[in-house]
Write a protein that holds these residues in place. Structure first.
Motif, PDB file in Angstrom:
ATOM      1  N   GLU A  59       1.422  71.387 -29.652  1.00 20.50           N
ATOM      2  CA  GLU A  59       0.148  71.657 -30.338  1.00 20.50           C
ATOM      3  C   GLU A  59       0.552  71.954 -31.626  1.00 20.50           C
ATOM      4  O   GLU A  59       0.017  71.821 -32.741  1.00 20.50           O
ATOM      5  CB  GLU A  59      -0.001  73.746 -30.256  1.00 20.50           C
ATOM      6  CG  GLU A  59      -1.249  74.136 -31.015  1.00 20.50           C
ATOM      7  CD  GLU A  59      -1.227  75.779 -30.629  1.00 20.50           C
ATOM      8  OE1 GLU A  59      -2.343  76.107 -31.472  1.00 20.50           O
ATOM      9  OE2 GLU A  59      -0.870  76.247 -29.442  1.00 20.50           O
TER      10      GLU A  59
ATOM     11  N   GLY B  32      -1.495  63.503 -23.653  1.00 19.59           N
ATOM     12  CA  GLY B  32      -0.152  64.567 -23.315  1.00 19.59           C
ATOM     13  C   GLY B  32       0.417  64.261 -22.075  1.00 19.59           C
ATOM     14  O   GLY B  32      -0.881  64.059 -21.090  1.00 19.59           O
TER      15      GLY B  32
ATOM     16  N   ARG C  15     -11.584  64.105 -28.902  1.00 20.55           N
ATOM     17  CA  ARG C  15     -11.806  64.518 -27.480  1.00 20.55           C
ATOM     18  C   ARG C  15     -12.880  63.404 -26.798  1.00 20.55           C
ATOM     19  O   ARG C  15     -13.620  62.907 -27.286  1.00 20.55           O
ATOM     20  CB  ARG C  15     -12.293  66.044 -28.204  1.00 20.55           C
ATOM     21  CG  ARG C  15     -13.224  66.919 -26.672  1.00 20.55           C
ATOM     22  CD  ARG C  15     -13.866  67.610 -27.961  1.00 20.55           C
ATOM     23  NE  ARG C  15     -14.625  68.585 -26.304  1.00 20.55           N
ATOM     24  CZ  ARG C  15     -13.928  69.600 -25.614  1.00 20.55           C
ATOM     25  NH1 ARG C  15     -12.728  69.676 -26.392  1.00 20.55           N
ATOM     26  NH2 ARG C  15     -14.759  70.010 -25.097  1.00 20.55           N
TER      27      ARG C  15
ATOM     28  N   GLY D  39      -0.996  68.760 -22.221  1.00 21.30           N
ATOM     29  CA  GLY D  39      -0.926  68.243 -23.070  1.00 21.30           C
ATOM     30  C   GLY D  39       0.033  68.201 -24.006  1.00 21.30           C
ATOM     31  O   GLY D  39       1.051  68.201 -23.985  1.00 21.30           O
TER      32      GLY D  39
ATOM     33  N   CYS E  47      -7.250  63.031 -34.184  1.00 22.52           N
ATOM     34  CA  CYS E  47      -7.376  64.066 -32.655  1.00 22.52           C
ATOM     35  C   CYS E  47      -8.957  63.552 -32.474  1.00 22.52           C
ATOM     36  O   CYS E  47      -9.543  63.114 -33.504  1.00 22.52           O
ATOM     37  CB  CYS E  47      -7.100  65.168 -33.123  1.00 22.52           C
ATOM     38  SG  CYS E  47      -5.974  66.035 -33.070  1.00 22.52           S
TER      39      CYS E  47
ATOM     40  N   THR F  36      -7.331  64.918 -26.680  1.00 22.87           N
ATOM     41  CA  THR F  36      -6.855  66.163 -26.554  1.00 22.87           C
ATOM     42  C   THR F  36      -7.973  66.935 -26.384  1.00 22.87           C
ATOM     43  O   THR F  36      -9.175  66.284 -27.551  1.00 22.87           O
ATOM     44  CB  THR F  36      -6.320  66.577 -27.907  1.00 22.87           C
ATOM     45  OG1 THR F  36      -6.235  67.760 -28.140  1.00 22.87           O
ATOM     46  CG2 THR F  36      -7.202  66.544 -29.007  1.00 22.87           C
ATOM     47  N   LYS F  37      -8.509  68.063 -26.073  1.00 22.95           N
ATOM     48  CA  LYS F  37     -10.118  68.611 -26.028  1.00 22.95           C
ATOM     49  C   LYS F  37     -10.208  69.960 -27.837  1.00 22.95           C
ATOM     50  O   LYS F  37     -10.798  69.990 -27.713  1.00 22.95           O
ATOM     51  CB  LYS F  37     -10.152  69.386 -24.500  1.00 22.95           C
ATOM     52  CG  LYS F  37      -8.590  70.681 -25.343  1.00 22.95           C
ATOM     53  CD  LYS F  37      -9.495  71.485 -22.942  1.00 22.95           C
ATOM     54  CE  LYS F  37      -8.546  72.702 -23.259  1.00 22.95           C
ATOM     55  NZ  LYS F  37      -8.759  73.281 -22.307  1.00 22.95           N
TER      56      LYS F  37
ATOM     57  N   MET G 238      -0.355  68.069 -32.811  1.00 21.39           N
ATOM     58  CA  MET G 238      -1.637  68.121 -32.731  1.00 21.39           C
ATOM     59  C   MET G 238      -1.885  68.549 -33.880  1.00 21.39           C
ATOM     60  O   MET G 238      -2.526  68.232 -35.650  1.00 21.39           O
ATOM     61  CB  MET G 238      -2.404  68.275 -31.838  1.00 21.39           C
ATOM     62  CG  MET G 238      -2.274  67.487 -30.869  1.00 21.39           C
ATOM     63  SD  MET G 238      -3.487  67.952 -29.085  1.00 21.39           S
ATOM     64  CE  MET G 238      -3.170  69.623 -29.131  1.00 21.39           C
TER      65      MET G 238
END
Length: 169
Positions: A113, A105, A125, A110, A123, A81-82, A116
Motif C-alpha cells: 500500500e 501484486g 485499474r 496485492g 496506478c 491495482t483496484k 502505491m
C-alpha cells in the motif's frame, strides 16, 4: 521495444505458469520478485506453462527495490491495482520505442500500500463489480498485456494461422 510483466511475490504456481505461457505467446518478458510462494520446480507451475518454458525470458529479482532499479525509465511502469480511478485500457500504451512494465501484486494482498500511495500516477485499474475482491492474477495479466499489444498493432505477433495442408510450398 519490449513489454514486461512483473509479479510481486507471487504465491500460486499455477497462476505464474499461466502468465509465463501468456508471456511466451506475446513475446513479453517475465520478472519474478522474491520471495516466491513456491519452488520454481513446482509441478503445477510447470504444467500450467506446458512445454513453453524455453520460450519465456524470465528474470528473478531479490525484492521490489532490486526490480525497480533494473528498470531504465520508470515513466513506463504501471501498477495494476483496484485502487485507482484510471482504467488500464484508457492508458496510451502504443509507443513501441519504449519498454512498458506492468507490475502485479501477490494474489492475497496485492502490491504494498505505501508503494502505491507514493506512486498514484502509475496506478491502473481493471474495472469489475464489487461482487469480488479481485480478478484472478493470470486473467488480469492476460487482459493488460493483450491491451498493450493491441494498441501496438500486435507487433511481432502472428495475426493469422493456417492449417498445415493450407500452406503453399
Amino acid at each position: 521495444m519490449t513489454n514486461h510483466i512483473a509479479l510481486y511475490e507471487p504465491l500460486m504456481p499455477a497462476n505464474t505458469g499461466n502468465i509465463a505461457r501468456t508471456c511466451a505467446g506475446t513475446n513479453t518478458k517475465l520478472h519474478l520478485i522474491r520471495p516466491l510462494g513456491f519452488n520454481t520446480d513446482d509441478a503445477h507451475m510447470k504444467r500450467a506453462g506446458l512445454d513453453y518454458w524455453d520460450k519465456v525470458d524470465i528474470t528473478y529479482h531479490d525484492n521490489l527495490d532490486a526490480f525497480l532499479k533494473s528498470i531504465p525509465d520508470d515513466k513506463y511502469l504501471y501498477l495494476i491495482t483496484k485502487f485507482s480511478d484510471k482504467v488500464y485500457s484508457d492508458q496510451d500504451l502504443s509507443d513501441t520505442s519504449v519498454d512498458h512494465y506492468f507490475l502485479f501484486g501477490k494474489e492475497t494482498t496485492g502490491l504494498p500500500e505505501d508503494f502505491m500511495r507514493r506512486n498514484p500516477e502509475k496506478c491502473l485499474r481493471i474495472p469489475m463489480s464489487d461482487n469480488i475482491r479481485a480478478l484472478n492474477l493470470s486473467n488480469s495479466a492476460a487482459l493488460v498485456i493483450y491491451e498493450a499489444v493491441r494498441q501496438q498493432h500486435f507487433a511481432g505477433l502472428e495475426l493469422s494461422h493456417h492449417y498445415e495442408h493450407d500452406k503453399l510450398d
